[in-house]
Design a protein around this motif. Structure first.
Motif, PDB file in Angstrom:
ATOM      1  N   SER A  28       0.847  -1.057  -0.066  1.00 48.14           N
ATOM      2  CA  SER A  28       0.052   0.025   0.074  1.00 48.14           C
ATOM      3  C   SER A  28       1.043   1.207   0.108  1.00 48.14           C
ATOM      4  N   GLU A  29       0.346   2.321  -0.735  1.00 49.01           N
ATOM      5  CA  GLU A  29       1.306   3.501  -0.884  1.00 49.01           C
ATOM      6  C   GLU A  29       1.189   4.163   0.404  1.00 49.01           C
ATOM      7  N   ASP A  30      -0.078   4.267   1.314  1.00 45.09           N
ATOM      8  CA  ASP A  30       0.119   5.107   2.478  1.00 45.09           C
ATOM      9  C   ASP A  30       0.655   3.967   3.416  1.00 45.09           C
ATOM     10  N   LEU A  31       1.528   4.660   4.315  1.00 44.90           N
ATOM     11  CA  LEU A  31       2.166   3.860   5.475  1.00 44.90           C
ATOM     12  C   LEU A  31       1.154   3.727   6.510  1.00 44.90           C
ATOM     13  N   PHE A  32       0.469   4.974   6.796  1.00 45.74           N
ATOM     14  CA  PHE A  32      -0.674   4.426   7.748  1.00 45.74           C
ATOM     15  C   PHE A  32      -1.729   3.388   7.568  1.00 45.74           C
ATOM     16  N   ALA A  34      -0.974   0.706   5.754  1.00 45.75           N
ATOM     17  CA  ALA A  34      -0.048  -0.212   5.913  1.00 45.75           C
ATOM     18  C   ALA A  34      -0.250  -0.663   7.524  1.00 45.75           C
ATOM     19  N   VAL A  35       0.076   0.321   8.657  1.00 44.19           N
ATOM     20  CA  VAL A  35       0.171   0.276   9.870  1.00 44.19           C
ATOM     21  C   VAL A  35      -1.334  -0.726  10.256  1.00 44.19           C
ATOM     22  N   PHE A  73       4.143   1.252  15.969  1.00 45.99           N
ATOM     23  CA  PHE A  73       4.276   1.790  14.603  1.00 45.99           C
ATOM     24  C   PHE A  73       3.719   3.096  14.459  1.00 45.99           C
ATOM     25  N   LEU A  77       5.561   6.439  13.355  1.00 45.31           N
ATOM     26  CA  LEU A  77       5.002   7.109  12.080  1.00 45.31           C
ATOM     27  C   LEU A  77       4.776   8.638  12.267  1.00 45.31           C
ATOM     28  N   ARG A  78       3.952   8.961  13.498  1.00 43.52           N
ATOM     29  CA  ARG A  78       3.733  10.423  13.839  1.00 43.52           C
ATOM     30  C   ARG A  78       5.010  11.000  13.983  1.00 43.52           C
TER      31      ARG A  78
ATOM     32  N   LEU B  29      10.276   2.483   7.795  1.00 47.37           N
ATOM     33  CA  LEU B  29       9.103   1.653   8.478  1.00 47.37           C
ATOM     34  C   LEU B  29       8.527   0.485   7.668  1.00 47.37           C
ATOM     35  N   ARG B  30       8.558   0.434   6.482  1.00 44.77           N
ATOM     36  CA  ARG B  30       8.014  -0.522   5.760  1.00 44.77           C
ATOM     37  C   ARG B  30       8.855  -1.842   5.826  1.00 44.77           C
ATOM     38  N   LEU B  33       8.006  -3.427   9.077  1.00 45.84           N
ATOM     39  CA  LEU B  33       6.956  -4.107   8.693  1.00 45.84           C
ATOM     40  C   LEU B  33       7.080  -5.460   8.193  1.00 45.84           C
ATOM     41  N   THR B  78      11.308  -4.867  17.098  1.00 46.89           N
ATOM     42  CA  THR B  78      10.572  -3.744  16.556  1.00 46.89           C
ATOM     43  C   THR B  78      10.820  -2.346  17.171  1.00 46.89           C
ATOM     44  N   LEU B  82      12.526   0.913  15.518  1.00 47.33           N
ATOM     45  CA  LEU B  82      11.654   2.025  15.229  1.00 47.33           C
ATOM     46  C   LEU B  82      12.332   3.276  15.806  1.00 47.33           C
ATOM     47  N   ARG B  99       6.827   9.341   2.375  1.00 52.83           N
ATOM     48  CA  ARG B  99       5.856   8.538   3.069  1.00 52.83           C
ATOM     49  C   ARG B  99       5.055   7.764   1.872  1.00 52.83           C
ATOM     50  N   LYS B 100       4.970   8.624   0.787  1.00 53.20           N
ATOM     51  CA  LYS B 100       3.960   8.137  -0.358  1.00 53.20           C
ATOM     52  C   LYS B 100       4.936   7.030  -1.410  1.00 53.20           C
ATOM     53  N   LYS B 101       5.748   7.401  -1.873  1.00 50.79           N
ATOM     54  CA  LYS B 101       6.463   7.134  -2.910  1.00 50.79           C
ATOM     55  C   LYS B 101       7.339   6.043  -2.514  1.00 50.79           C
ATOM     56  N   THR B 105       6.514  -0.115  -4.182  1.00 51.18           N
ATOM     57  CA  THR B 105       4.821   0.322  -4.573  1.00 51.18           C
ATOM     58  C   THR B 105       4.867   1.145  -5.918  1.00 51.18           C
TER      59      THR B 105
ATOM     60  N   PHE C  96       8.741  13.124  23.635  1.00 51.25           N
ATOM     61  CA  PHE C  96       9.425  13.444  22.495  1.00 51.25           C
ATOM     62  C   PHE C  96       8.494  14.861  22.193  1.00 51.25           C
TER      63      PHE C  96
END
Lengths: 110, 109, 237
Positions: A28-32, A34-35, A73, A77-78, B29-30, B33, B78, B82, B99-101, B105, C96
């Motif tokens: 998935s393109e969006d990491l959120f 994915a989580v 995660f 991410l945040r 992050l990926r 995962l 993990t 992270l 984030r996106k590209k 993917t 943080f």
């Protein structure tokens, strides 16, 4: 024979759902997204552990996979997103500066 | 017998999927995962071996205990990974993290 | 410029990715062959576990394997968790800097109701771990979940827990486990060989301490850094 076939059908559905979730999660393109998919993947894994007659593992997976790894995660991410936003803002400022310098130079040359 | 094989091969598919994504994806992050997915695949294979002896008697508790240990260790790994990824992003100046590209993917393999 | 290059990449297949795909597929085939050809019937530890189950002091076979037959594993695992916390604490400081989110009244009420129940359930899991599913890890995980819930809702007192208390809680499990193991070495002559008749109560003691430590460890990992007062206190003295 009947319950055997029903259980096998359940196994096939469960495993294919798990594989599909994992594939969507990793692609998935969006990491959120994915989580979130990862959290649901963990919950379904707990179901698979129960099916494999491992209730101890199922309890641990339900508590850890869904309750702890997911929030870990999400908070990471945040943290990254915030940093990235700050960074991008700086980058945009720098780009604007360099663009204006470039334009002024172009205007000056002729 | 068929149940064990189904779950074993499901675990195997999860493992190789995670391995491929671990190499192909660029976002840390990926990658983390993907490592988690790989770990889940290994656990599934182990639990399936424990389930395999259902015909001969009780289910083998040794692989189950090992998997229980593994799940807790994978959470701590993990968390550490992270935090390390966050620190890498804080200390590095260029934006290696989007984030996106993503390679994986994006190219659509 | 960049946008155009990504469009080009989308059309042609990346050769490196293709190679990776090929290697992964061949590894999968090899591993699948290994799964199909392994003989699982001859090598089996479950029989040994069933044979010595009565000596372990607990009824649940998984708990017996975890804490008695393979006690080394679990001891080292608790140490791994401790190392993870040490690693996280040495990397960053905990709260943080970010915009704090005020929890709503519903969230606060839910946390107030749910947290005591979760703590109770965690200790129930530890207590029942000797005969049913459950034990130190599951109880610790539920305890950690309760701590994460409190951390997320930003209760004021949870940020002001002195780091010394946290350190004592984190070290309780490993110390009790290691202390019991050394006591066994002195009394019985073997590391982690519990004395006859005492195994059940010793395992319960170890499990309770480990559950508290595991729960705190997971909460500290979620908090993501050392407590605020940690370094400043060190500098003052």
């Amino acid at each position: 024979m009947m319950p055997y076939s029903i259980l096998t059908a359940f196994d096939i559905v469960l495993i294919s759902t798990l594989l599909w979730l994992a594939w969507k999660m990793l692609r998935s393109e969006d990491l959120f997204k994915a989580v979130v998919l990862f959290i649901s993947f963990g919950l379904l894994m707990a179901l698979a552990w129960v099916r494999m007659r491992a209730p101890d593992v199922a309890l641990a997976e339900a508590a850890i996979g869904a309750g702890l790894t997911g929030p870990l995660f999400l908070s990471a991410l945040r943290r990254m997103e915030r940093l990235h936003k700050d960074e991008r803002r700086v980058n945009i400022d720098e780009e604007r500066k360099s663009e204006t310098i470039f334009h002024t130079q172009q205007k000056e040359t002729p | 017998m068929i149940t064990n094989l189904l779950y074993s091969f499901g675990g195997l598919m999860l493992f190789s999927m995670g391995l491929f994504a671990l190499i192909a994806c660029s976002h840390p992050l990926r990658k983390i995962l993907a490592i988690n997915v790989m770990a889940t695949g290994v656990f599934l294979i182990l639990i399936a071996t424990a389930y395999r002896q259902i015909g001969t008697g009780e289910i083998d508790p040794v692989p189950q205990a090992m998997v229980l240990t593994g799940i807790v260790v994978s959470v701590s790994v993990t968390a550490l990974a992270l935090i390390l990824a966050c620190r890498v992003q804080e200390t590095s100046n260029h934006s290696l993290i989007q984030r996106k590209k993503d390679d994986f993917t994006r190219t659509g393999t | 410029m960049r946008r155009y290059s990504t469009h080009n990449k989308r059309k042609r297949l990346n050769p490196v990715l293709l190679l990776v795909l090929l290697l992964t597929a061949s590894l999968t085939i090899l591993l699948g062959r290994a799964i199909l050809t392994t003989d699982y019937q001859t090598e089996r530890l479950g029989d040994d576990v069933a044979q010595f189950q009565k000596l372990s002091g607990v009824e649940s076979p998984v708990t017996a394997v975890l804490l008695n037959f393979r006690g080394y594993d679990t001891l080292l695992e608790v140490m791994v968790l401790l190392m993870a916390v040490v690693g996280v604490w040495s990397l960053t400081q905990a709260p943080f800097p970010g915009k704090p989110i005020e929890p709503g009244p519903v969230q606060l009420a839910v946390v107030r109701l749910l947290t005591p129940l979760m703590v109770l359930f965690a200790f129930y899991l530890v207590w029942k771990g000797s005969s049913l599913a459950g034990g130190a890890f599951q109880g610790g995980a539920v305890l950690g979940g309760a701590c994460v819930l409190m951390l997320v809702s930003e209760l004021p007192w949870i940020k002001n827990i002195p780091s010394r208390h946290l350190r004592i809680g984190l070290l309780a499990g490993p110390f009790v486990f290691l202390g019991t193991a050394i006591l066994c070495l002195i009394l019985e002559g073997t590391f982690l060989a519990y004395p006859q008749g005492w195994a059940g109560s010793l395992l319960l003691l170890i499990e309770t301490a480990c559950a508290v430590s595991i729960g705190l460890t997971l909460a500290c990992l979620f908090a993501g850094g050392r407590p605020k007062d940690d370094l400043s206190r060190g500098r003052k003295r």
